[in-house]
Design a protein around this motif. Structure first.
Motif, PDB file in Angstrom:
ATOM      1  N   SER A  32      26.945  68.892  66.964  1.00 51.53           N
ATOM      2  CA  SER A  32      28.311  68.702  67.247  1.00 51.53           C
ATOM      3  C   SER A  32      29.262  70.576  67.118  1.00 51.53           C
ATOM      4  O   SER A  32      29.161  70.255  66.368  1.00 51.53           O
ATOM      5  CB  SER A  32      29.079  67.118  66.880  1.00 51.53           C
ATOM      6  N   ASN A  35      28.514  67.102  71.975  1.00 48.89           N
ATOM      7  CA  ASN A  35      28.355  66.198  70.500  1.00 48.89           C
ATOM      8  C   ASN A  35      26.793  66.004  70.831  1.00 48.89           C
ATOM      9  O   ASN A  35      25.782  65.476  71.689  1.00 48.89           O
ATOM     10  CB  ASN A  35      29.574  64.890  71.482  1.00 48.89           C
ATOM     11  N   ARG A  36      25.903  65.911  69.717  1.00 53.57           N
ATOM     12  CA  ARG A  36      25.199  65.515  69.412  1.00 53.57           C
ATOM     13  C   ARG A  36      24.761  63.815  69.130  1.00 53.57           C
ATOM     14  O   ARG A  36      25.439  63.025  67.913  1.00 53.57           O
ATOM     15  CB  ARG A  36      24.194  66.035  68.520  1.00 53.57           C
ATOM     16  N   SER A  37      23.618  63.216  69.813  1.00 54.33           N
ATOM     17  CA  SER A  37      23.420  61.848  69.462  1.00 54.33           C
ATOM     18  C   SER A  37      21.929  61.886  69.467  1.00 54.33           C
ATOM     19  O   SER A  37      21.134  62.537  69.323  1.00 54.33           O
ATOM     20  CB  SER A  37      23.773  61.169  70.155  1.00 54.33           C
ATOM     21  N   GLU A  38      21.421  60.717  69.247  1.00 46.85           N
ATOM     22  CA  GLU A  38      20.343  60.543  69.252  1.00 46.85           C
ATOM     23  C   GLU A  38      19.273  60.383  70.359  1.00 46.85           C
ATOM     24  O   GLU A  38      18.300  61.103  71.119  1.00 46.85           O
ATOM     25  CB  GLU A  38      19.418  58.873  68.941  1.00 46.85           C
ATOM     26  N   GLU A  39      20.496  59.884  71.556  1.00 46.37           N
ATOM     27  CA  GLU A  39      19.658  60.586  72.861  1.00 46.37           C
ATOM     28  C   GLU A  39      19.880  61.909  73.618  1.00 46.37           C
ATOM     29  O   GLU A  39      18.848  62.039  74.620  1.00 46.37           O
ATOM     30  CB  GLU A  39      20.433  59.659  74.122  1.00 46.37           C
TER      31      GLU A  39
END
Length: 128
Positions: free
Chosen positions: A47, A64-68
């Motif tokens: 992110s 923004n980095r997420s698991e998805e």
């Protein structure tokens, strides 16, 4: 490759088209505005937030980095101290002050009319 686009219109109605390209494998990121490259960053795998100006507006692009995977957003920062935001804040305060003054004037006028009505009624009662 991920791609996102946004449209920003200034106060005069001039459109600005903001685009973002983010490589899936290498993480290279390119942001452009009206086909002009605004920033380039390599190996963006976490992110991160980037800032640049469009005219006098501070534009912030968030990755923004997420698991998805990644999500992207673009917003005008109205909180940071810039000449444009100082101008907005001073005009909001001046507008609030003028509304408050108008309220006092309207209240005073209303009170004056009530007192005038009561005074005129008291004069008419004494004549009868």
């Amino acid at each position: 490759m991920a791609e996102s686009t946004w449209r920003f219109t200034n106060e005069l109605g001039q459109p600005y088209f903001i685009g973002l390209f983010h490589g899936d494998k290498d993480g290279h990121l390119v942001v452009h505005c009206n086909s002009k490259v605004m920033l380039i960053d390599f190996n963006v795998n976490d992110s991160k937030t980037y800032s640049f100006f469009i005219e006098e507006e501070l534009c912030e692009i968030s990755v923004n980095r997420s698991e998805e995977g990644f999500s992207y957003s673009c917003q005008i920062n109205l909180e940071v101290d810039t000449p444009k935001n100082r101008f907005r804040k001073s005009h909001v305060e001046a507008e609030y002050k003028s509304y408050r003054q108008a309220g006092w004037i309207a209240g005073g006028l209303f009170l004056f009319l009530i007192l005038l009505t009561l005074f005129l009624k008291s004069i008419n009662f004494h004549r009868i």
